[in-house]
Scaffold this active site. Structure first.
Site, short mmCIF file in Angstrom:
data_model
loop_
_atom_site.label_atom_id
_atom_site.label_comp_id
_atom_site.label_asym_id
_atom_site.label_seq_id
_atom_site.Cartn_x
_atom_site.Cartn_y
_atom_site.Cartn_z
N ARG A 1 0.83 -1.20 -0.10
CA ARG A 1 -0.03 -0.02 0.01
C ARG A 1 0.67 1.36 0.10
O ARG A 1 0.37 2.42 0.04
CB ARG A 1 -1.04 0.01 1.23
N SER B 1 17.92 2.88 0.36
CA SER B 1 17.69 4.03 0.32
C SER B 1 19.26 4.79 -0.02
O SER B 1 20.27 4.22 0.68
CB SER B 1 17.48 4.88 1.55
N SER B 2 19.35 5.69 -0.78
CA SER B 2 20.56 6.54 -1.02
C SER B 2 21.25 7.06 -0.08
O SER B 2 22.44 7.50 0.17
CB SER B 2 20.74 7.37 -2.13
N CYS B 3 20.47 6.90 1.22
CA CYS B 3 20.93 7.78 2.45
C CYS B 3 21.93 6.98 3.21
O CYS B 3 22.51 7.14 4.35
CB CYS B 3 19.88 8.17 3.19
N TYR C 1 17.80 5.68 10.31
CA TYR C 1 17.22 4.95 9.24
C TYR C 1 18.46 4.49 8.39
O TYR C 1 18.31 3.32 8.01
CB TYR C 1 16.32 6.21 8.29
N LYS D 1 18.92 0.32 7.15
CA LYS D 1 18.99 0.01 5.67
C LYS D 1 20.32 -0.63 5.48
O LYS D 1 20.41 -1.59 4.55
CB LYS D 1 18.89 1.32 4.73
N HIS E 1 8.59 14.04 2.22
CA HIS E 1 9.86 14.29 1.45
C HIS E 1 9.47 15.58 0.98
O HIS E 1 8.41 16.24 0.64
CB HIS E 1 10.33 13.21 0.62
N ASP F 1 19.36 21.43 6.06
CA ASP F 1 19.49 21.13 4.69
C ASP F 1 19.96 19.66 4.46
O ASP F 1 19.76 19.38 3.25
CB ASP F 1 21.07 21.95 4.45
O1 GFB Z 1 13.13 15.16 0.89
P1 GFB Z 1 14.22 15.54 1.90
O2 GFB Z 1 13.42 15.52 3.32
O3 GFB Z 1 14.97 14.24 2.00
O4 GFB Z 1 14.63 16.98 1.86
P2 GFB Z 1 16.74 14.10 2.22
C1 GFB Z 1 15.62 17.18 0.68
C2 GFB Z 1 15.73 18.61 0.89
O5 GFB Z 1 14.74 19.48 0.50
C3 GFB Z 1 16.48 19.11 2.01
C4 GFB Z 1 14.89 20.61 1.59
O6 GFB Z 1 17.71 19.92 2.01
C5 GFB Z 1 15.34 19.88 2.78
O7 GFB Z 1 15.72 21.02 3.65
N1 GFB Z 1 13.46 21.04 1.72
C6 GFB Z 1 12.92 22.01 1.43
C7 GFB Z 1 12.25 20.31 2.20
N2 GFB Z 1 11.66 22.25 1.50
C8 GFB Z 1 11.26 20.96 2.11
C9 GFB Z 1 9.98 20.60 2.77
O8 GFB Z 1 8.94 21.21 2.73
N3 GFB Z 1 9.79 19.18 3.13
C10 GFB Z 1 11.09 18.53 3.12
N4 GFB Z 1 11.00 17.23 3.56
N5 GFB Z 1 12.29 18.84 2.73
C11 GFB Z 1 15.75 12.15 3.38
C12 GFB Z 1 16.29 11.03 4.42
O9 GFB Z 1 16.69 13.18 3.32
O10 GFB Z 1 16.12 11.24 2.18
C13 GFB Z 1 15.50 9.76 4.34
O11 GFB Z 1 16.03 11.83 5.79
C14 GFB Z 1 15.52 9.22 3.15
O12 GFB Z 1 16.25 9.04 5.26
C15 GFB Z 1 15.17 10.03 2.14
O13 GFB Z 1 16.81 8.70 2.76
C16 GFB Z 1 15.19 9.66 0.71
O14 GFB Z 1 17.39 13.79 0.90
O15 GFB Z 1 17.35 15.38 2.81
#
Ligand code: GFB
Length: 321
Positions: free
Chosen positions: A12, A107-109, A136, A140, A179, A278
């Protein structure tokens, strides 16, 4: 020919549902699916009983506790505990009940915060992780190592794919826990409707991210699962077996915000909130291993954002409140 009984764990979710959309069209596959209410993957005995009774041939392990940067940073226990339990329960029960093939989705993290770019699979465990998602990432990495260990000790054929940041239908559009793509699609959409003078984007706007549409991820997952064992073994190593999945192209968060503004028709200002993290400065995957194995992505970011925005508009009732 006997149909393969394929269990998609997490059907889901965004990735699991995309895999089911594709496998559901195949005559050679019989899908076995369980909702969270029907099978709690944190419950070792329940998972074991499920595998004991279902004669599963293949598993796609797409069940996971996932979230964006702030969710990862706020609920670290949920992210490490739930992911480690789910993958341990499913992978061990699959082995115990003789499941021939399993694909683990990571995940790429998993890669170090300051990994060499574009990130090759061999960057794994070469440096310190990004603190916002370390729990996390550790879970992984454990999943990859579980698969490799069952392969090395018991001759299993359990593979792992590590996607870059994914987006698409059935994503989580929560304003804070999601995200960046679903968060911005929703925020810019609401700002367009209310004629808001500005929209807030988290962080500095300078981090770079690579984005892959979930339909491409599903196709890549099925491609890797179905590679001949000899081909997979020729292209991987027993203790370095995971395969990156991405586009090989990235952009800044500022550029992403501009594209989301175009897609949603927003004409106001974009402001950056430096109090939000960031995260890692850049996370571009080297996808040459996957390209060598014959798979390339198809959906461009612009197309994918437009279709995901359409999906959001058609389904946004469920995200209200
Ligand atoms: O998508 P995101 O949370 O993933 O954030 P990460 C990516 C970038 O977008 C960061 C910026 O630099 C955030 O600060 N950003 C800007 C925002 N505005 C926003 C918003 O409104 N929401 C969010 N969420 N971000 C995650 C990991 O990191 O990536 C997880 O925490 C996972 O573990 C995932 O691996 C794929 O790439 O930073």
């Amino acid at each position: 020919m006997k149909k393969q009984r394929v269990y998609v764990a997490g059907h889901r979710g965004m990735v699991g549902s995309a895999i089911v959309r594709q496998l559901g069209q195949r005559d050679d596959i019989e899908l076995v699916l369980r909702t969270r209410d029907e099978l709690n993957l944190l419950d070792t005995q329940a998972v074991n009983a499920f595998f004991a009774s279902e004669a599963i041939d293949q598993v796609y392990l797409a069940a996971a506790k996932v979230g964006g940067i702030v969710a990862n940073n706020s609920y670290p226990t949920d992210f490490i505990y739930e992911n480690m339990m789910m993958e341990s329960n499913v992978i061990h029960a699959a082995h115990t009940h003789n499941v021939a093939k399993l694909l683990f989705l990571g995940s790429s993290c998993i890669y170090p915060k300051l990994a060499n770019q574009p990130i090759k699979e061999s960057e794994l465990l070469q440096g310190t992780l990004e603190p916002t998602n370390e729990p996390y990432a550790i879970a992984k990495i454990a999943g990859i190592k579980l698969c490799e260990s069952y392969n090395r000790q018991y001759g299993r054929d359990y593979r792992s794919v590590m996607p870059t940041n994914l987006y698409g239908p059935n994503d989580n559009f929560h304003p804070n826990n999601s995200h960046v793509i679903p968060a911005l699609l929703r925020r810019f959409h609401e700002a367009t409707i209310s004629n808001a003078p500005d929209v807030v984007v988290w962080g500095s706007g300078t981090p770079m991210r690579e984005f892959l549409h979930v339909d491409d991820m599903a196709a890549a997952s099925i491609h890797v699962m179905e590679l001949d064992k000899e081909v997979w073994e020729e292209n991987t190593e027993p203790m370095l077996s995971h395969i990156n999945v991405g586009t090989g192209v990235d952009c800044t968060i500022r550029e992403l915000a501009q594209t989301v503004a175009q897609v949603t028709g927003y004409r106001g200002r974009v402001v950056f909130d430096a109090t939000k993290p960031d995260g890692t400065p850049r996370k571009l995957l080297d996808v040459s291993r996957l390209h060598n194995l014959g798979w390339f992505h198809e959906v461009s970011l612009e197309q994918g954002l437009a279709s995901t925005y359409q999906w959001f508009q058609e389904n946004q009732q469920q995200f209200r409140g």
